[in-house]
Write a protein that holds these residues in place. Structure first.
Motif, PDB file in Angstrom:
ATOM      1  N   VAL B  52      28.936  96.348 122.050  1.00  0.00           N
ATOM      2  CA  VAL B  52      28.474  97.457 123.196  1.00  0.00           C
ATOM      3  C   VAL B  52      27.400  98.301 122.427  1.00  0.00           C
ATOM      4  N   LYS B  53      27.498  98.726 121.391  1.00  0.00           N
ATOM      5  CA  LYS B  53      26.505  99.753 120.548  1.00  0.00           C
ATOM      6  C   LYS B  53      25.325  99.050 119.950  1.00  0.00           C
ATOM      7  N   ASP B  54      25.234  97.539 119.920  1.00  0.00           N
ATOM      8  CA  ASP B  54      24.346  96.999 119.319  1.00  0.00           C
ATOM      9  C   ASP B  54      23.204  96.465 120.389  1.00  0.00           C
ATOM     10  N   ILE B  55      21.915  96.722 120.214  1.00  0.00           N
ATOM     11  CA  ILE B  55      21.062  95.953 120.931  1.00  0.00           C
ATOM     12  C   ILE B  55      19.670  95.718 120.117  1.00  0.00           C
ATOM     13  N   ASN B  56      19.043  94.519 120.286  1.00  0.00           N
ATOM     14  CA  ASN B  56      18.037  94.031 119.369  1.00  0.00           C
ATOM     15  C   ASN B  56      17.131  93.174 120.206  1.00  0.00           C
ATOM     16  N   LYS B  57      15.925  93.387 119.661  1.00  0.00           N
ATOM     17  CA  LYS B  57      14.688  92.996 120.291  1.00  0.00           C
ATOM     18  C   LYS B  57      14.522  91.483 120.029  1.00  0.00           C
ATOM     19  N   GLY B  58      14.293  90.565 120.972  1.00  0.00           N
ATOM     20  CA  GLY B  58      14.038  89.022 120.616  1.00  0.00           C
ATOM     21  C   GLY B  58      12.702  88.971 120.393  1.00  0.00           C
ATOM     22  N   GLU B  59      12.109  87.726 120.651  1.00  0.00           N
ATOM     23  CA  GLU B  59      10.786  87.092 120.499  1.00  0.00           C
ATOM     24  C   GLU B  59       9.982  87.785 121.493  1.00  0.00           C
ATOM     25  N   ILE B  60      10.309  88.085 122.689  1.00  0.00           N
ATOM     26  CA  ILE B  60       9.327  88.461 123.512  1.00  0.00           C
ATOM     27  C   ILE B  60       9.853  89.775 124.381  1.00  0.00           C
ATOM     28  N   SER B  61      10.206  90.804 123.742  1.00  0.00           N
ATOM     29  CA  SER B  61      10.666  91.945 124.389  1.00  0.00           C
ATOM     30  C   SER B  61       9.643  92.902 124.975  1.00  0.00           C
ATOM     31  N   ASP B  62       8.417  92.783 125.004  1.00  0.00           N
ATOM     32  CA  ASP B  62       7.436  93.650 125.605  1.00  0.00           C
ATOM     33  C   ASP B  62       7.568  93.588 127.056  1.00  0.00           C
ATOM     34  N   GLY B  63       7.564  94.816 127.534  1.00  0.00           N
ATOM     35  CA  GLY B  63       7.442  94.678 129.293  1.00  0.00           C
ATOM     36  C   GLY B  63       9.214  94.732 129.615  1.00  0.00           C
ATOM     37  N   TYR B  64      10.142  94.759 128.790  1.00  0.00           N
ATOM     38  CA  TYR B  64      11.313  94.696 129.142  1.00  0.00           C
ATOM     39  C   TYR B  64      12.508  95.412 128.503  1.00  0.00           C
ATOM     40  N   SER B  65      13.504  95.933 129.083  1.00  0.00           N
ATOM     41  CA  SER B  65      14.248  96.694 128.461  1.00  0.00           C
ATOM     42  C   SER B  65      15.879  96.345 128.934  1.00  0.00           C
ATOM     43  N   VAL B  66      16.874  96.565 128.124  1.00  0.00           N
ATOM     44  CA  VAL B  66      18.306  96.080 128.376  1.00  0.00           C
ATOM     45  C   VAL B  66      19.231  97.341 128.381  1.00  0.00           C
ATOM     46  N   SER B  67      20.329  97.134 129.008  1.00  0.00           N
ATOM     47  CA  SER B  67      21.347  98.052 128.850  1.00  0.00           C
ATOM     48  C   SER B  67      22.589  97.289 128.780  1.00  0.00           C
ATOM     49  N   ARG B  68      23.611  97.703 127.726  1.00  0.00           N
ATOM     50  CA  ARG B  68      24.738  96.846 127.404  1.00  0.00           C
ATOM     51  C   ARG B  68      26.069  97.925 127.962  1.00  0.00           C
ATOM     52  N   GLN B  69      26.226  97.899 129.128  1.00  0.00           N
ATOM     53  CA  GLN B  69      26.940  98.833 129.941  1.00  0.00           C
ATOM     54  C   GLN B  69      28.351  98.682 129.471  1.00  0.00           C
ATOM     55  N   ALA B  70      28.870  97.512 128.886  1.00  0.00           N
ATOM     56  CA  ALA B  70      30.122  97.413 128.853  1.00  0.00           C
ATOM     57  C   ALA B  70      30.151  96.054 128.030  1.00  0.00           C
ATOM     58  N   GLN B  71      31.531  95.503 127.335  1.00  0.00           N
ATOM     59  CA  GLN B  71      31.609  94.256 126.861  1.00  0.00           C
ATOM     60  C   GLN B  71      30.887  93.128 127.873  1.00  0.00           C
ATOM     61  N   ALA B  72      31.509  93.453 129.180  1.00  0.00           N
ATOM     62  CA  ALA B  72      31.277  92.324 130.135  1.00  0.00           C
ATOM     63  C   ALA B  72      30.083  92.475 130.713  1.00  0.00           C
ATOM     64  N   LYS B  73      29.306  93.377 130.493  1.00  0.00           N
ATOM     65  CA  LYS B  73      27.903  93.731 131.212  1.00  0.00           C
ATOM     66  C   LYS B  73      26.755  93.885 130.335  1.00  0.00           C
ATOM     67  N   PHE B  74      25.634  93.078 130.852  1.00  0.00           N
ATOM     68  CA  PHE B  74      24.554  93.189 130.064  1.00  0.00           C
ATOM     69  C   PHE B  74      23.162  92.980 131.169  1.00  0.00           C
ATOM     70  N   SER B  75      22.442  94.088 131.146  1.00  0.00           N
ATOM     71  CA  SER B  75      21.400  94.125 132.328  1.00  0.00           C
ATOM     72  C   SER B  75      20.006  94.282 131.593  1.00  0.00           C
TER      73      SER B  75
END
Lengths: 113, 115
Positions: B52-75
């Motif tokens: 939940v507290k860990d977010i990492n960019k992958g190969e093509i992250s430009d133009g995107y963002s993410v949110s890990r709201q809970a263990q079960a949810k990733f937007s």
């Protein structure tokens, strides 16, 4: 970073024939090589995988071979059936990169009845 | 059965709009991923999260963002969508504690079209 190339991009075989798809990877530290199958309109699903301490693995009609020296691995499907028609993806990963997968570009396999 | 789900399954939007794609899982896995699939390019990693507290960019992250709201949810969000973000987007999960700790389980995909 890792680079995985997959060939051919399309493959057409007659039912009952064998199909072979090949992948090469660039990072010699990669140690896990899965194959995913994606049927039309469906999600990718793992069909077989191999780790770097093994040269070959079989599961019924499918097998994977690994050549660490040459940094390539292959998927072999024998006695192909129409339901084998799908897109197949190879991938590579290594433990010290959090097991992140780098995928090849995919091979569309068509099995003609 | 434990599963990975994605909403929406299809979305058509216009250039410049903000879009959010949602992923939920009932597998109890800590690791979650977002990929995009384009013809001939395979699956390319956009972002990933190992907890939940860990977010990492992958190969093509430009133009995107993410949110890990809970263990079960990733937007996954596209702040200002552009046509070359038209693609099939997949969410996936994995469990490092499982017997095959490398296997990734994919959601059904979201087909996004940006006009």
């Amino acid at each position: 970073g890792e680079n995985v190339e997959q060939h051919p991009s399309t493959l057409s075989v007659q039912e009952g024939d064998s199909a072979v798809i090949k992948c090469t990877y660039s990072d010699s530290a990669s140690n896990y090589f899965p194959w995913y199958k994606q049927e039309l309109g469906k999600r990718p699903q793992l069909i077989i995988d191999i780790r770097s301490n093994v040269g070959e693995k079989k599961d019924q009609r499918i097998a994977v071979t690994l050549n660490k020296t040459a940094k390539h691995f292959s998927l072999h499907i024998t006695e192909t059936q129409p339901e084998d028609s799908a897109v197949y993806f190879c991938a590579a990963s290594k433990a010290n990169a959090g097991n992140m997968l780098t995928f090849g570009g995919g091979t569309r396999l068509m099995v003609k009845p | 059965d434990a599963d990975v789900t994605q909403t929406p399954r299809n979305r058509i939007t216009k250039t410049g709009k903000r879009i959010m794609l949602e992923c939920s899982q009932t597998k109890g896995h800590d690791r979650m991923y977002w990929y995009r699939q384009d013809p001939g390019l395979g699956l390319r990693l956009i972002y990933y999260s190992f907890d939940v507290k860990d977010i990492n960019k992958g190969e093509i992250s430009d133009g995107y963002s993410v949110s890990r709201q809970a263990q079960a949810k990733f937007s996954l969000s596209l702040e200002s969508a552009i046509p070359n973000q038209t693609a099939l987007y997949f969410c996936a999960t994995s469990d490092p504690a499982s017997g095959n700790n490398n296997e990734q389980f994919f959601g059904p995909g979201t087909r996004l079209t940006v006009l």
